[in-house]
Scaffold this active site. Structure first.
Site, short mmCIF file in Angstrom:
data_model
loop_
_atom_site.label_atom_id
_atom_site.label_comp_id
_atom_site.label_asym_id
_atom_site.label_seq_id
_atom_site.Cartn_x
_atom_site.Cartn_y
_atom_site.Cartn_z
N ASP A 276 -9.99 11.08 -3.29
CA ASP A 276 -9.70 9.69 -3.57
C ASP A 276 -11.19 9.60 -4.14
O ASP A 276 -12.30 9.54 -5.15
CB ASP A 276 -9.05 8.53 -3.20
N TYR B 11 0.66 -1.00 -0.15
CA TYR B 11 0.06 0.26 0.25
C TYR B 11 0.89 1.36 0.21
O TYR B 11 1.35 1.59 1.46
CB TYR B 11 -0.60 0.42 1.24
N HIS C 164 -3.47 7.29 -0.61
CA HIS C 164 -4.13 8.25 0.63
C HIS C 164 -2.90 8.72 1.59
O HIS C 164 -3.38 9.34 2.67
CB HIS C 164 -4.92 7.18 1.19
#
Ligand code: ADP
Ligand code: SF4
Length: 685
Positions: free
Chosen positions: A264, A169, A172
């Site tokens: 997002d 990941y 974000h």
């Protein structure tokens, strides 16, 4: 059955060592249940798999106590004891032929460690992201090796749980793998800092580690943010293009999006379907590996276009899969108009933000799959041949009528207005809220398919009408009205000068087309979207607008829906003046007297009108009148009468839809005990 135009959406695709059966990919999304409510979580993910998603992902999954996200409740794989909770999800997802994906993360300085009390770690010393008054320390080379070990061990645990896809990941602004890329977070001068090759080093190593650890049977996905919108301190598109070039073939799948979360999952007020395309379209041109992206896709034509034009290989969805877990199946079965389209309100996000189980405006069963046994597509058949009268065709009445109709009851729904939809019809005509009409449109579409529901519009009912109608069950969903007197959170009494003043307007006036002129103060004691939408409407109408609130920030509840920054930017663009920490103490002529809530200093403003957005009053006159006639109910054949939705207690559209659904589910029992849902209990071990 299926329209051949959509065939491409149902072609399998290889992702490293695994194969997805179609192109529908439920990307990771938070849900407020996570490690604390594993049964509820597994049942929610299972519903997606049953609905046809080829891949069903977890939310963020913590890999170590030094990346503890408390108070937020996400997935957790700190040690082997966390495996069974996620194995539960894998089993349920696999039972429907879907792949399970796990989003591993260590959030570094964007964690909290409020529970673990470990010291936060980061590429360089820095403050925490969420304002906690403690800082993160710089990771040593030993820490970096440890972090890689934790990630590798968590990947192996994920594989043992049954996961098919393991994520690295870097999106974000929420994970160390991304923090090392960001110049504002990484000021190191060793091999992990400075030039781009160095800042990418850790991400590359973690990808290699993960492939080496689990890549024989699991696909390794990279979730990567291509733009943060923060200028050179953040990941920028040009640099992201270089990074994708450097790592192009390393992951088995690219899952690409924008950072942070507010960029997002942008509310529909500020972004349309497919809005991320300009920022992610380059990825597929740079790699041969499958690419997933999101864009609140609900239209199968848009989805096909994304694939045919070479933007994406798989259609990533979080919100559309929450609003309709059966979206893929409905396309497959040629039932396009049955798709319950996401409205982009972000009430789903508020579950995570308020540390409570996920909920959805459009899908009242979301989060209730396990604890209430609610299924988004199935409902118990009726218990009797009783007839039901639904008064009010707002979100509560529409959902009650639809779900009662699905149960097989003979339903009559009546509304005083000429159009169905209640507040949703009215609010969706305000700036930016057009997509909210989907709450009405989906329900009207479903109701029109059911022969056992009769709808009468333009018919205001009195208590006598209800008694004469002769239905055994009556449900009143008659909505509410905005208050005109200024009473609200901050004012326990009327504001002097408001009552009976033609210069004082409410959101209802605006929705009825009665707009003021000139200089207008919008008084926001509500804190959510209503005031900023009213301000925007009036500004576009040519008024000079001030947005005034006794709170210390404008529209504070919009932080929970990711609207906040977008609201502030829009207000600034439109030239709407913000005035925080100010209460209204009186309004005489065109003089509005305001008072600073901290200094108590007063000022006079020249205002041609005030729009007061403080609180609402239930429109429960019919309910009260019916109660007065309670003695006549039995003769009229009435066995039960309920008041639901905004007419019971004004709230969100989500509350009204839920109230309507719950009424329909619970009509004629079985009756729940004191605690009307299942709970998780801990054992001693
Ligand atoms: P909710 O959000 O609870 O669904 P809404 O305000 O959206 O409430 O919808 C309430 C609906 O009820 C409105 O469309 C309104 O016209 C209708 N209504 C209110 N009173 C009556 C009545 N006496 N007879 C028929 N319809 C009514
Ligand atoms: Fe979409 Fe709103 Fe449901 Fe979230 S809560 S999935 S934004 S309809």
């Amino acid at each position: 059955m299926r329209d051949p135009r959509y065939d491409v959406l149902f072609t399998p695709i290889k992702i490293g060592p695994v194969t997805a059966k179609n192109r529908f990919y439920q990307v990771p999304h938070c849900n407020g249940m996570g490690h604390a409510m594993p049964l509820a979580h597994a049942a929610m993910r299972e519903t997606k798999a049953e609905g046809g998603w080829a891949v069903v992902s977890t939310e963020e999954c913590e890999i170590h106590p030094s990346g503890d996200l408390t108070p937020y409740v996400e997935a957790r794989l700190w040690d082997d004891r966390d495996i069974p909770a996620l194995a539960l999800m894998c089993d349920k997802v696999h039972a429907h032929g879907a792949l399970a994906a796990l989003e591993l993360t260590h959030n570094g300085p964007t964690a909290s460690n409020l529970y673990s009390r470990e010291v936060l770690i980061a590429p360089s010393p820095q403050p925490t992201k969420y304002g906690y008054p403690h800082q993160a320390r710089e990771m040593t080379l030993h820490d970096i090796r440890e972090y890689r070990r934790w990630h590798r061990e968590a990947a192996i645990r994920g594989k043992r749980a049954g996961m098919d896809i393991i994520y690295v990941y870097a999106a974000h602004d929420l994970s160390l793998a991304m923090h090392f890329l960001q110049r504002r977070r990484n000021q190191r001068s060793d091999a992990y800092g400075g030039p781009l090759e160095n800042r990418v080093r850790l991400l590359r190593e973690v990808l290699e580690d993960t492939k080496e650890a689990v890549g024989d049977t699991c696909a390794v996905a990279l979730r990567f943010a291509t733009e943060e919108g923060l200028g050179p301190g953040g990941v920028e598109l040009a640099e992201a293009q270089d990074i994708v070039g450097m790592l192009a073939e390393l992951p088995d799948l690219w899952d690409v999006n924008l950072a942070a979360w507010y960029n997002d999952s942008v509310p529909s007020r500020f972004a349309t379907e497919g809005a991320q395309e300009p920022f992610i379209a380059f990825v597929k041109k740079t790699t041969t590996k499958p690419v997933v992206g999101v864009g609140r896709f609900t239209s199968p034509d848009t989805m096909v276009s994304q694939i045919k034009r070479g933007v994406l290989d798989m259609i990533g969805c979080a919100r559309p899969s929450i609003a309709d877990p059966f979206l893929p199946r409905k396309i497959e079965e040629g039932r396009i108009d049955d798709i319950r389209e996401c409205i982009g309100c972000n009430i789903c996000v508020t579950g995570d933000m308020t540390i409570s189980p996920i909920r959805c405006t459009q899908n009242p069963t979301m989060g209730e799959e396990w604890r209430k046994g609610w299924h988004p597509e199935r409902i118990a058949p009726k218990h009797s041949d009783c007839r039901v009268l639904v008064v009010g065709a707002g979100p509560a009445g529409l959902e009650a009528a639809r779900a009662l109709g699905q149960r097989g009851y003979a339903v009559t729904m009546v509304d005083a207005r000429k159009e169905p939809g209640g507040r949703v019809a009215r609010e969706s005509r305000l700036p930016g809220l057009a997509e909210w009409a989907r709450v009405r449109d989906w329900r009207v579409g479903q109701i029109n398919k059911l022969a056992n529901i009769a709808v009468y519009l333009d018919s205001a009912l009195s208590a006598q009408d209800v008694l004469d109608f002769g239905a055994e069950h009556v449900v009143l969903a008659t909505g509410c009205n905005w208050r005109r007197d200024g009473y609200g959170r901050s004012n326990g009494f009327d504001i002097p000068g408001f009552a009976g003043n033609p210069r004082v307007f409410t959101p209802d006036d605006l929705m009825d087309g009665r707009l003021p002129q000139g200089r207008v103060a919008v008084f926001d004691d509500d804190g959510y979207y209503h005031a900023s939408v009213a301000a925007e409407l009036l500004r576009r109408h040519g008024c000079e607008v001030a947005h005034l609130t006794p709170e210390d920030s404008l529209a504070p509840w919009t932080l929970n829906t990711l609207d906040y920054r977008h609201v502030r930017e829009r207000m600034a663009e439109l030239g709407i003046e913000a005035m925080v920490s100010h209460a209204i103490v009186g309004y005489v002529g065109n003089t509005l007297t305001v008072e600073d809530v901290w200094t108590h200093r007063r000022r006079e403003l020249v205002c041609d009108a005030v729009v007061t957005v403080t609180a609402r009053l239930p429109d429960d006159a019919l309910y009260r009148e019916m109660k007065q006639h309670e003695a006549e109910w039995a003769d009229a054949g009435i066995r039960s009468l309920r008041c639901i939705g905004d007419a019971e207690a004004p709230g969100l559209i989500a509350h009204a839809v839920y109230a309507g659904h719950r009424y329909a589910r619970e009509l004629e029992g079985p009756f729940a005990s004191n605690v009307p849902f299942r709970r998780h209990f801990h054992t001693a071990s």
